[in-house]
Design a protein around this motif. Structure first.
Motif: not given
Ligand SMILES: CC(C)(COP(=O)(O)OP(=O)(O)OC[C@H]1O[C@@H](n2cnc3c(N)ncnc32)[C@H](O)[C@@H]1OP(=O)(O)O)[C@@H](O)C(=O)NCCC(=O)NCCS
Length: 171
Positions: A6-8, A11-15, A40-43, A60-62
Protein backbone atom coordinates in the motif's frame (compact mmCIF):
# COMPACT_ATOMS: atom_id res chain seq x y z
CA UNK A 1 -7.31 -10.63 -6.96
CA UNK A 2 -4.06 -8.72 -6.74
CA UNK A 3 -1.66 -8.20 -3.86
CA UNK A 4 0.59 -5.18 -3.51
CA UNK A 5 2.23 -2.89 -1.00
CA UNK A 6 0.00 0.00 0.00
CA UNK A 7 1.03 3.61 -0.54
CA UNK A 8 -0.17 6.86 0.95
CA UNK A 9 -2.78 7.05 -1.86
CA UNK A 10 -4.47 4.00 -0.31
CA UNK A 11 -4.95 5.72 3.05
CA UNK A 12 -8.70 6.50 2.72
CA UNK A 13 -9.54 2.94 1.58
CA UNK A 14 -7.37 1.46 4.33
CA UNK A 15 -9.00 3.57 7.02
CA UNK A 16 -12.48 2.64 5.78
CA UNK A 17 -11.71 -1.11 5.72
CA UNK A 18 -10.00 -0.99 9.12
CA UNK A 19 -13.09 0.79 10.54
CA UNK A 20 -15.32 -1.91 9.07
CA UNK A 21 -13.18 -4.54 10.81
CA UNK A 22 -13.40 -2.72 14.12
CA UNK A 23 -17.16 -2.64 13.91
CA UNK A 24 -17.45 -6.28 12.82
CA UNK A 25 -14.83 -7.84 15.10
CA UNK A 26 -13.61 -5.41 17.76
CA UNK A 27 -11.72 -8.12 19.66
CA UNK A 28 -9.46 -8.76 16.65
CA UNK A 29 -7.83 -5.33 16.88
CA UNK A 30 -5.97 -3.25 19.45
CA UNK A 31 -7.36 0.19 18.64
CA UNK A 32 -10.95 1.25 19.17
CA UNK A 33 -12.79 2.75 16.22
CA UNK A 34 -12.75 6.14 17.98
CA UNK A 35 -8.96 5.95 18.33
CA UNK A 36 -8.55 4.96 14.69
CA UNK A 37 -10.77 7.79 13.46
CA UNK A 38 -8.96 10.30 15.69
CA UNK A 39 -5.64 9.80 13.86
CA UNK A 40 -5.14 12.87 11.63
CA UNK A 41 -5.17 12.11 7.88
CA UNK A 42 -1.57 13.21 7.41
CA UNK A 43 -0.25 10.98 10.19
CA UNK A 44 -2.38 8.04 9.10
CA UNK A 45 -0.96 8.30 5.55
CA UNK A 46 2.61 8.76 6.82
CA UNK A 47 2.30 5.60 8.93
CA UNK A 48 1.87 3.62 5.70
CA UNK A 49 5.45 4.44 4.76
CA UNK A 50 6.69 3.68 8.28
CA UNK A 51 5.77 -0.01 8.28
CA UNK A 52 5.05 -2.79 5.80
CA UNK A 53 1.44 -2.50 4.62
CA UNK A 54 0.20 -5.08 2.09
CA UNK A 55 -3.29 -5.01 0.58
CA UNK A 56 -5.35 -7.36 -1.55
CA UNK A 57 -7.61 -5.93 -4.23
CA UNK A 58 -10.39 -7.00 -6.55
CA UNK A 59 -11.23 -4.55 -9.35
CA UNK A 60 -9.23 -1.87 -7.50
CA UNK A 61 -11.32 -2.35 -4.33
CA UNK A 62 -9.29 -3.00 -1.18
CA UNK A 63 -10.59 -6.24 0.37
CA UNK A 64 -7.94 -7.02 2.96
CA UNK A 65 -4.73 -5.80 4.53
CA UNK A 66 -1.90 -6.81 6.81
CA UNK A 67 0.60 -4.57 8.60
CA UNK A 68 4.02 -5.58 9.92
CA UNK A 69 6.30 -3.29 11.91
CA UNK A 70 10.01 -4.00 12.16
CA UNK A 71 11.79 -3.44 15.47
CA UNK A 72 13.02 0.14 15.70
CA UNK A 73 16.27 -0.21 17.65
CA UNK A 74 19.39 -2.12 16.63
CA UNK A 75 18.76 -5.10 18.91
CA UNK A 76 15.22 -5.55 17.56
CA UNK A 77 15.91 -5.07 13.86
CA UNK A 78 15.86 -8.84 13.27
CA UNK A 79 12.19 -9.11 14.23
CA UNK A 80 8.80 -7.63 13.33
CA UNK A 81 5.37 -7.54 14.91
CA UNK A 82 2.55 -8.51 12.58
CA UNK A 83 -0.92 -7.05 12.89
CA UNK A 84 -3.56 -6.05 12.30
CA UNK A 85 -4.67 -8.54 9.63
CA UNK A 86 -8.18 -8.17 8.25
CA UNK A 87 -10.18 -9.48 5.30
CA UNK A 88 -13.55 -7.88 4.54
CA UNK A 89 -16.40 -10.03 5.89
CA UNK A 90 -17.80 -10.63 2.39
CA UNK A 91 -14.42 -11.87 1.11
CA UNK A 92 -13.42 -14.16 3.97
CA UNK A 93 -12.87 -17.88 3.45
CA UNK A 94 -11.43 -17.50 -0.07
CA UNK A 95 -7.72 -17.65 0.73
CA UNK A 96 -7.07 -13.92 0.99
CA UNK A 97 -5.96 -13.94 4.63
CA UNK A 98 -3.50 -16.73 3.92
CA UNK A 99 -2.19 -14.91 0.83
CA UNK A 100 -1.72 -11.66 2.77
CA UNK A 101 0.16 -13.39 5.59
CA UNK A 102 2.32 -15.34 3.16
CA UNK A 103 3.18 -12.13 1.30
CA UNK A 104 4.17 -10.45 4.57
CA UNK A 105 6.34 -13.43 5.57
CA UNK A 106 7.99 -13.54 2.13
CA UNK A 107 8.68 -9.79 2.12
CA UNK A 108 10.16 -9.78 5.64
CA UNK A 109 12.27 -12.85 4.85
CA UNK A 110 13.54 -11.07 1.74
CA UNK A 111 14.47 -8.07 3.90
CA UNK A 112 16.66 -10.34 6.03
CA UNK A 113 14.54 -10.48 9.18
CA UNK A 114 14.98 -13.60 11.29
CA UNK A 115 11.59 -13.89 13.01
CA UNK A 116 8.11 -12.45 13.42
CA UNK A 117 5.74 -12.27 16.36
CA UNK A 118 2.05 -11.56 16.81
CA UNK A 119 -0.66 -11.66 19.46
CA UNK A 120 -4.07 -13.14 18.80
CA UNK A 121 -7.21 -13.52 20.88
CA UNK A 122 -7.22 -17.17 21.94
CA UNK A 123 -10.93 -17.42 21.04
CA UNK A 124 -10.24 -16.35 17.44
CA UNK A 125 -10.18 -19.86 16.00
CA UNK A 126 -9.93 -18.74 12.35
CA UNK A 127 -6.83 -16.62 12.95
CA UNK A 128 -5.17 -19.08 15.36
CA UNK A 129 -5.77 -21.87 12.81
CA UNK A 130 -4.25 -19.79 10.02
CA UNK A 131 -1.18 -18.85 12.05
CA UNK A 132 -0.51 -22.43 13.18
CA UNK A 133 -0.88 -23.58 9.59
CA UNK A 134 1.70 -21.00 8.51
CA UNK A 135 4.22 -22.30 11.05
CA UNK A 136 3.65 -20.03 14.05
CA UNK A 137 4.15 -21.52 17.53
CA UNK A 138 2.39 -20.29 20.62
CA UNK A 139 4.93 -19.44 23.34
CA UNK A 140 2.69 -17.81 25.92
CA UNK A 141 -0.79 -16.92 27.01
CA UNK A 142 -1.44 -13.44 28.41
CA UNK A 143 -4.56 -13.33 30.63
CA UNK A 144 -6.51 -10.06 30.57
CA UNK A 145 -4.26 -8.97 27.72
CA UNK A 146 -6.85 -6.47 26.59
CA UNK A 147 -10.26 -5.37 27.85
CA UNK A 148 -12.73 -5.04 24.99
CA UNK A 149 -16.10 -3.44 25.70
CA UNK A 150 -15.61 -4.21 29.40
CA UNK A 151 -14.74 -7.88 28.86
CA UNK A 152 -11.32 -9.35 29.74
CA UNK A 153 -9.72 -11.15 26.78
CA UNK A 154 -6.80 -13.57 26.77
CA UNK A 155 -4.21 -13.40 24.02
CA UNK A 156 -1.85 -16.04 22.69
CA UNK A 157 1.68 -14.84 21.92
CA UNK A 158 2.96 -16.49 18.74
CA UNK A 159 6.31 -16.55 17.00
CA UNK A 160 7.73 -17.91 13.75
CA UNK A 161 11.32 -18.07 12.59
CA UNK A 162 11.98 -16.81 9.06
CA UNK A 163 15.46 -18.28 8.73
CA UNK A 164 14.66 -21.92 9.52
CA UNK A 165 16.02 -21.68 13.06
CA UNK A 166 14.62 -24.12 15.65
CA UNK A 167 13.63 -21.50 18.22
CA UNK A 168 12.49 -24.03 20.79
CA UNK A 169 15.23 -26.61 20.37
CA UNK A 170 15.93 -28.14 23.76
CA UNK A 171 13.00 -26.34 25.40
C1 LIG B 1 -8.46 -14.30 10.16
C2 LIG B 1 -8.77 -13.84 8.75
C3 LIG B 1 -7.80 -12.75 8.33
C4 LIG B 1 -8.61 -15.04 7.80
O1 LIG B 1 -8.78 -14.57 6.48
P1 LIG B 1 -9.57 -15.44 5.39
O2 LIG B 1 -9.32 -14.81 4.06
O3 LIG B 1 -10.98 -15.60 5.81
O4 LIG B 1 -8.81 -16.83 5.54
P2 LIG B 1 -8.42 -17.84 4.39
O5 LIG B 1 -9.58 -18.08 3.48
O6 LIG B 1 -7.15 -17.40 3.76
O7 LIG B 1 -8.18 -19.16 5.25
C5 LIG B 1 -6.89 -19.42 5.74
C6 LIG B 1 -6.95 -20.40 6.87
O8 LIG B 1 -7.49 -19.77 8.03
C7 LIG B 1 -8.17 -20.76 8.79
N1 LIG B 1 -9.57 -20.39 8.84
C8 LIG B 1 -10.19 -19.43 8.10
N2 LIG B 1 -11.48 -19.33 8.47
C9 LIG B 1 -11.66 -20.23 9.46
C10 LIG B 1 -12.75 -20.57 10.29
N3 LIG B 1 -13.93 -19.97 10.17
N4 LIG B 1 -12.56 -21.51 11.24
C11 LIG B 1 -11.37 -22.12 11.39
N5 LIG B 1 -10.28 -21.83 10.63
C12 LIG B 1 -10.44 -20.91 9.69
C13 LIG B 1 -7.97 -22.08 8.10
O9 LIG B 1 -6.75 -22.63 8.58
C14 LIG B 1 -7.78 -21.63 6.67
O10 LIG B 1 -7.06 -22.53 5.90
P3 LIG B 1 -7.86 -23.58 4.94
O11 LIG B 1 -8.80 -22.77 4.11
O12 LIG B 1 -6.76 -24.21 4.16
O13 LIG B 1 -8.56 -24.51 5.88
C15 LIG B 1 -10.24 -13.33 8.62
O14 LIG B 1 -11.11 -14.31 9.12
C16 LIG B 1 -10.48 -12.02 9.34
O15 LIG B 1 -10.21 -10.93 8.79
N6 LIG B 1 -10.98 -12.10 10.58
C17 LIG B 1 -11.28 -10.88 11.36
C18 LIG B 1 -10.00 -10.15 11.77
C19 LIG B 1 -9.04 -11.06 12.49
O16 LIG B 1 -9.43 -11.93 13.24
N7 LIG B 1 -7.75 -10.80 12.26
C20 LIG B 1 -6.67 -11.51 12.95
C21 LIG B 1 -6.41 -10.85 14.27
S1 LIG B 1 -4.95 -11.47 15.06
Amino acid sequence: MTLRRLTQQDAPALRALWSEGLRQMPAAFLLTEEELLAIPDERFAANIDGALHIGTFSDDKLLGFVIARRGGVARLRHTADIGPLYVSMTAQGRGLGRALMQAALDTLTGQGLKQVELTVDEANTAAVGLYKDLGFTSFGRRPRSVIVNGIDRTDLLMIRALDGAELFAGA
